[in-house]
Design a protein around this motif. Structure first.
Motif, mmCIF file in Angstrom:
data_model
loop_
_atom_site.group_PDB
_atom_site.id
_atom_site.type_symbol
_atom_site.label_atom_id
_atom_site.label_comp_id
_atom_site.label_asym_id
_atom_site.label_seq_id
_atom_site.Cartn_x
_atom_site.Cartn_y
_atom_site.Cartn_z
ATOM 1 N N VAL A 93 21.790 69.970 -0.531
ATOM 2 C CA VAL A 93 22.213 71.369 -0.483
ATOM 3 C C VAL A 93 21.108 72.239 0.106
ATOM 4 N N LYS A 94 19.875 72.015 -0.321
ATOM 5 C CA LYS A 94 18.748 72.807 0.191
ATOM 6 C C LYS A 94 18.528 72.550 1.673
ATOM 7 N N ASP A 95 18.675 71.304 2.103
ATOM 8 C CA ASP A 95 18.517 70.998 3.529
ATOM 9 C C ASP A 95 19.597 71.698 4.356
ATOM 10 N N ALA A 96 20.821 71.713 3.835
ATOM 11 C CA ALA A 96 21.897 72.406 4.547
ATOM 12 C C ALA A 96 21.622 73.898 4.621
ATOM 13 N N GLU A 97 21.123 74.463 3.523
ATOM 14 C CA GLU A 97 20.794 75.895 3.506
ATOM 15 C C GLU A 97 19.662 76.196 4.490
ATOM 16 N N SER A 98 18.663 75.337 4.543
ATOM 17 C CA SER A 98 17.546 75.545 5.474
ATOM 18 C C SER A 98 18.022 75.481 6.919
ATOM 19 N N PHE A 99 18.948 74.568 7.202
ATOM 20 C CA PHE A 99 19.456 74.461 8.569
ATOM 21 C C PHE A 99 20.254 75.712 8.948
ATOM 22 N N ALA A 100 21.006 76.247 7.994
ATOM 23 C CA ALA A 100 21.749 77.483 8.259
ATOM 24 C C ALA A 100 20.794 78.638 8.516
ATOM 25 N N ARG A 101 19.704 78.711 7.766
ATOM 26 C CA ARG A 101 18.713 79.771 7.988
ATOM 27 C C ARG A 101 18.023 79.603 9.329
ATOM 28 N N LEU A 102 17.773 78.351 9.711
ATOM 29 C CA LEU A 102 17.170 78.091 11.015
ATOM 30 C C LEU A 102 18.042 78.649 12.136
ATOM 31 N N ILE A 103 19.350 78.429 12.035
ATOM 32 C CA ILE A 103 20.274 78.957 13.043
ATOM 33 C C ILE A 103 20.221 80.487 13.054
ATOM 34 N N GLY A 104 20.144 81.072 11.861
ATOM 35 C CA GLY A 104 20.070 82.522 11.773
ATOM 36 C C GLY A 104 18.825 83.081 12.442
ATOM 37 N N ASN A 114 7.458 84.736 14.955
ATOM 38 C CA ASN A 114 8.727 84.010 15.104
ATOM 39 C C ASN A 114 8.597 82.559 14.676
ATOM 40 N N TYR A 115 7.500 81.926 15.054
ATOM 41 C CA TYR A 115 7.324 80.525 14.677
ATOM 42 C C TYR A 115 7.031 80.395 13.189
ATOM 43 N N ARG A 116 6.281 81.384 12.631
ATOM 44 C CA ARG A 116 5.975 81.323 11.204
ATOM 45 C C ARG A 116 7.254 81.368 10.357
ATOM 46 N N LEU A 117 8.272 82.061 10.855
ATOM 47 C CA LEU A 117 9.546 82.073 10.141
ATOM 48 C C LEU A 117 10.110 80.659 9.993
ATOM 49 N N LEU A 118 10.072 79.902 11.074
ATOM 50 C CA LEU A 118 10.616 78.543 11.031
ATOM 51 C C LEU A 118 9.738 77.603 10.214
ATOM 52 N N LYS A 119 8.434 77.874 10.206
ATOM 53 C CA LYS A 119 7.528 77.006 9.449
ATOM 54 C C LYS A 119 7.823 77.056 7.952
ATOM 55 N N THR A 120 8.420 78.158 7.499
ATOM 56 C CA THR A 120 8.723 78.262 6.066
ATOM 57 C C THR A 120 9.932 77.412 5.661
ATOM 58 N N LEU A 121 10.676 76.918 6.643
ATOM 59 C CA LEU A 121 11.857 76.105 6.351
ATOM 60 C C LEU A 121 11.455 74.647 6.189
ATOM 61 N N HIS A 122 11.828 74.074 5.064
ATOM 62 C CA HIS A 122 11.448 72.684 4.778
ATOM 63 C C HIS A 122 12.702 71.815 4.692
ATOM 64 N N PHE A 123 12.597 70.631 5.277
ATOM 65 C CA PHE A 123 13.674 69.635 5.236
ATOM 66 C C PHE A 123 13.099 68.364 4.641
ATOM 67 N N ASN A 124 13.791 67.822 3.652
ATOM 68 C CA ASN A 124 13.282 66.663 2.928
ATOM 69 C C ASN A 124 14.226 65.483 3.056
ATOM 70 N N MET A 125 13.654 64.335 3.344
ATOM 71 C CA MET A 125 14.418 63.102 3.350
ATOM 72 C C MET A 125 14.469 62.562 1.924
ATOM 73 N N PRO A 126 15.607 62.664 1.253
ATOM 74 C CA PRO A 126 15.663 62.188 -0.137
ATOM 75 C C PRO A 126 15.470 60.679 -0.211
ATOM 76 N N THR A 127 14.807 60.239 -1.268
ATOM 77 C CA THR A 127 14.579 58.800 -1.439
ATOM 78 C C THR A 127 15.817 58.115 -1.965
ATOM 79 N N ARG A 128 16.705 58.863 -2.618
ATOM 80 C CA ARG A 128 17.955 58.307 -3.111
ATOM 81 C C ARG A 128 19.066 59.265 -2.745
ATOM 82 N N LYS A 129 20.077 58.739 -2.025
ATOM 83 C CA LYS A 129 21.104 59.608 -1.507
ATOM 84 C C LYS A 129 22.446 59.334 -2.135
#
Length: 249
Positions: free
Chosen positions: A11-22, A234-249
């Motif tokens: 859910v957090k990764d999806a939210e981060s991707f939506a913010r990235l688009i914004g 502008n780049y610092r905005l994107l740096k605040t977005l974190h995407f995590n590869m979960p160890t268990r999906k």
């Protein structure tokens, strides 16, 4: 990582991707990558596909849980039914060898190991909290239960003296019950397979494909850094977005 944390990671990764688009949309015409899958329309489509994949997982899991509960309800009726079958067989005057065979299959179904003589399970077996006898080597998997019940039905069907007048104990009805038990197991297996497929599709879109959100987000960050500079707001905005590869999906 437990299931709840893994779910929140998606859910957090999806939210981060939506913010990235914004953020990228807010850059206006300055954000204009040549790579097609980094363009705004492509990012929006990827977000929609990802959300649909996540929703598909929820639907598949809900369906799986409902089918599992349906199977539990079906198998919950077995102990009482088995008890009645054994008592009718006993009252029929069947040979001791036949009774022993039937009791063996009944106790395999209940997951008990006998001590000396096999007692007939009581009518309230399903509701008691105490074991009838010492339990070990349990065969409580549903496939094993269905197999044991099928063998019990076969045992009584080959006893000429087993002639119940009640319909629910007749050979024809018991054969239908065997089919029902096996059918419930197949339904659970099929639902589990669909749920697993939905999980794989979601994980591919989010983490594994060449155009997964993880790879796309990394590429977008590199592009924004290139056109604005690594010290830019502008780049610092994107740096605040974190995407995590979960160890268990």
């Amino acid at each position: 990582m437990n299931k709840t944390k893994a779910k929140m990671t998606h859910v957090k990764d999806a939210e981060s991707f939506a913010r990235l688009i914004g953020f990228c949309t807010g850059y206006g015409g300055i954000y204009n990558p040549g790579r097609p899958n980094l363009q705004l329309d492509a990012l929006a489509n990827q977000l929609n596909e990802m959300r649909m994949a996540m929703e598909k997982v929820i639907v598949a899991k809900t369906n799986y849980d409902n089918i599992v509960n349906h199977r539990i309800q079906t198998y919950h009726q077995l102990p009482r039914l088995v008890s009645s079958i054994l008592r009718i067989l006993e009252s029929s005057g069947a040979r001791p060898e036949k009774l022993d065979d039937a009791r063996t299959f009944a106790h395999q179904l209940l997951g008990v190991v006998p001590k000396k003589r096999l007692p007939v399970p009581s009518d309230n077996t399903a509701n008691t909290t105490k074991p009838l006898i010492h339990r070990s080597h349990r065969q409580l998997a549903y496939v094993s239960k269905a197999d044991s019940f099928s063998k019990l039905v076969m045992a009584v069907s080959t006893e000429p003296l087993y002639q119940p007048r009640e319909q629910i104990f007749t050979q024809a009805w018991l054969d239908v019950k065997v089919q029902e038990l096996n059918g419930r197991n197949r339904e659970v297996s099929d639902a589990r397979a669909l749920w697993s497929k939905a999980l794989l599709e979601r994980n591919d879109r989010m983490y594994r494909n060449e155009v997964s959100i993880i790879r796309t987000a990394q590429a977008v960050k590199k592009y924004v850094r290139a056109i604005f500079g690594h010290d830019s707001a502008n780049y610092r905005l994107l740096k605040t977005l974190h995407f995590n590869m979960p160890t268990r999906k």
